[in-house]
Scaffold this active site. Structure first.
Site, short mmCIF file in Angstrom:
data_model
loop_
_atom_site.label_atom_id
_atom_site.label_comp_id
_atom_site.label_asym_id
_atom_site.label_seq_id
_atom_site.Cartn_x
_atom_site.Cartn_y
_atom_site.Cartn_z
N THR A 45 8.24 -8.66 3.66
CA THR A 45 6.75 -8.88 3.33
C THR A 45 6.42 -9.95 2.68
O THR A 45 7.20 -10.64 1.90
CB THR A 45 6.51 -7.51 2.53
OG1 THR A 45 5.34 -7.75 2.09
CG2 THR A 45 7.66 -7.33 1.39
N GLU A 47 4.58 -9.79 0.37
CA GLU A 47 4.56 -9.63 -1.08
C GLU A 47 5.38 -10.48 -1.93
O GLU A 47 5.59 -10.34 -3.16
CB GLU A 47 4.77 -8.19 -1.33
CG GLU A 47 3.24 -7.11 -0.90
CD GLU A 47 2.20 -7.79 -1.94
OE1 GLU A 47 2.23 -7.66 -3.03
OE2 GLU A 47 1.08 -8.20 -1.69
N TYR A 69 7.46 -2.61 -5.96
CA TYR A 69 7.58 -2.66 -4.53
C TYR A 69 8.15 -4.30 -4.12
O TYR A 69 9.17 -4.21 -3.28
CB TYR A 69 6.29 -2.53 -3.94
CG TYR A 69 6.17 -2.95 -2.36
CD1 TYR A 69 6.71 -2.08 -1.30
CD2 TYR A 69 5.63 -4.22 -1.88
CE1 TYR A 69 6.79 -2.25 -0.09
CE2 TYR A 69 5.44 -4.35 -0.39
CZ TYR A 69 5.95 -3.48 0.38
OH TYR A 69 6.07 -3.82 1.72
N LYS A 73 11.60 -5.21 -2.54
CA LYS A 73 11.85 -5.75 -1.23
C LYS A 73 12.59 -7.10 -1.18
O LYS A 73 13.20 -7.66 -0.02
CB LYS A 73 10.47 -6.05 -0.57
CG LYS A 73 9.67 -5.05 -0.11
CD LYS A 73 10.32 -4.49 1.08
CE LYS A 73 9.41 -3.49 2.06
NZ LYS A 73 9.99 -3.22 3.20
N1 LIG Z 1 -5.45 -0.41 -1.82
C1 LIG Z 1 -6.44 -0.92 -2.24
N2 LIG Z 1 -6.43 -2.25 -2.33
C2 LIG Z 1 -7.51 -2.84 -2.71
C3 LIG Z 1 -8.71 -1.75 -3.55
N3 LIG Z 1 -9.59 -2.79 -3.96
C4 LIG Z 1 -9.22 -4.18 -3.77
N4 LIG Z 1 -7.93 -3.93 -3.45
C5 LIG Z 1 -7.10 -5.21 -3.01
O1 LIG Z 1 -6.75 -5.40 -1.68
C6 LIG Z 1 -5.61 -6.11 -1.65
C7 LIG Z 1 -4.72 -5.50 -0.34
O2 LIG Z 1 -4.36 -4.10 -0.72
P1 LIG Z 1 -3.62 -3.35 0.11
O3 LIG Z 1 -4.45 -2.96 1.32
O4 LIG Z 1 -2.98 -2.08 -0.53
O5 LIG Z 1 -2.24 -4.19 0.87
P2 LIG Z 1 -1.33 -5.06 0.01
O6 LIG Z 1 -1.22 -4.81 -1.36
O7 LIG Z 1 -1.47 -6.52 0.54
O8 LIG Z 1 0.16 -4.58 0.74
C8 LIG Z 1 0.15 -4.50 2.11
O9 LIG Z 1 0.50 -5.66 2.88
C9 LIG Z 1 1.91 -5.97 2.48
C10 LIG Z 1 2.11 -6.84 3.32
O10 LIG Z 1 2.48 -6.80 4.85
C11 LIG Z 1 2.85 -4.99 2.78
O11 LIG Z 1 4.26 -5.23 2.44
C12 LIG Z 1 2.67 -3.61 1.82
O12 LIG Z 1 3.42 -2.49 2.36
C13 LIG Z 1 1.07 -3.14 2.29
O13 LIG Z 1 0.96 -2.94 3.59
C14 LIG Z 1 -5.00 -6.26 -3.08
O14 LIG Z 1 -5.13 -7.58 -3.46
C15 LIG Z 1 -5.69 -5.01 -3.58
O15 LIG Z 1 -5.74 -5.21 -5.06
C16 LIG Z 1 -8.77 -0.68 -3.31
O16 LIG Z 1 -9.57 -0.09 -3.65
N5 LIG Z 1 -7.45 0.08 -2.69
#
Ligand SMILES: Nc1nc2c(ncn2[C@@H]2O[C@H](COP(=O)(O)OP(=O)(O)O[C@H]3O[C@H](CO)[C@@H](O)[C@H](O)[C@@H]3O)[C@@H](O)[C@H]2O)c(=O)[nH]1
Length: 293
Positions: A45, A47, A69, A73
């Protein structure tokens, strides 16, 4: 376990599932003597880059994980490399940046946005509450990324690969794109936890095209449809991700087929269809479930 925010609440569980879980799979292959006839893909990832040390991020960029997380990973990444080197196993890491689709889990930000925009358009919800609107992500279509997982496993040699689009977009701009699909222009006002998204204009022709009733929708100029709720902030945030997929393009011939606009349109069309079922039930006198993160 793939939710970064949830990993802060369940750090031991995520270490067990995402870290040690990978080791268990590699060990199973080794102990059963299946090394020669097994190819292992490790779902790594972006991340791992966390507090980014380089822009854009490549296979050579140093890691700086920012959540339980990402730390789990990181173990999964290196144990995969170690089994490849120690036991000559065909084991690869696909360092995938965020990949989305209409079946994305509803608590990840893209799907949370498209579901809420669809419900607001149908008059089933007033407002969408989000955390950090400034976070930037390199969002691609899951179909393109899964095709690349398959290509990684067909390669001549086991290697590690960055899969990304090379473009980054803020959460705020993703929200604008989702409402844009509905013919709605949003403007953002205020700062920090006081920032709100307000409807600037509505294209009623577009609402008609989508069979949306302007009277029963919550899409009226001046309506506040987005607000910040600090409960969605993370203890440590990953502010900016943007990947460089040059290696995957040059060595494996991978090319993404979807743009971010096409992805947003597909997710919005799908969620409007899904939420119309709720509208139908509500019109029939049934109680609509509210889904919250
Ligand atoms: N979930 C969420 N995120 C929010 C929100 N508001 C803002 N965000 C911001 O939106 C960004 C993306 O959040 P997510 O969609 O939860 O994804 P992620 O943390 O980037 O992680 C995803 O992508 C990674 C890379 O492929 C994966 O490794 C991970 O499992 C996940 O799928 C983060 O910076 C988070 O703080 C909210 O209400 N909910």
């Amino acid at each position: 376990m793939s939710h970064v925010a949830v990993s802060f609440e369940t750090p031991e569980y995520v270490a067990n599932a995402d870290g040690t879980g990978t080791l268990r799979i590699l060990e199973a292959v080794r102990l059963l003597g299946l090394t020669d006839k097994t190819r292992v893909y490790q779902a790594s990832t972006s991340e791992l880059y966390g507090k980014v040390q380089e822009i854009p991020q490549t296979e050579k960029t140093p890691f700086y994980p920012r959540s339980p997380y990402a730390v789990a990973k990181m173990y999964a990444y290196w144990i995969t490399v170690n089994y490849r080197e120690a036991y000559n196993m065909f084991a690869c890491n696909g360092i995938l940046f965020n990949h989305e689709s209409p079946v994305r889990g509803e608590t990840f930000v893209t799907r949370k946005i498209t579901r809420a925009a669809a419900k607001i358009a149908l008059g089933l919800q007033d407002k969408l509450y989000l955390g950090n609107l400034d976070a930037k992500r390199d969002w691609g279509h899951a179909k393109d990324y899964v095709r690349m997982m398959w290509m990684i496993l067909q390669a001549d040699e086991p290697e590690d690969w960055v899969i990304a689009t090379g473009k980054t977009t803020s959460v705020r701009d993703f929200v604008k794109m989702a409402f844009g699909y509905l013919g709605v222009e949003l403007r953002f006002e205020g700062e920090g936890i006081d920032e709100v998204g307000i409807i600037d204009s509505v294209d009623t022709k577009r609402l008609n095209e989508l069979n949306l009733n302007p009277k029963s929708s919550n899409l009226n100029p001046g309506n506040i449809v987005v607000a910040v709720d600090p409960r969605y902030f993370r203890p440590t945030e990953v502010d900016l991700l943007i990947g460089d997929p040059t290696k995957a393009k040059e060595k494996l011939g991978w090319e993404p087929q979807y743009t971010l606009n096409e992805l947003v349109d597909e997710m919005m069309a799908s969620d409007l269809k899904l939420m119309k079922k709720d509208e139908y039930l509500k019109d029939g006198g049934y109680t609509i479930m509210n889904y919250f993160e």
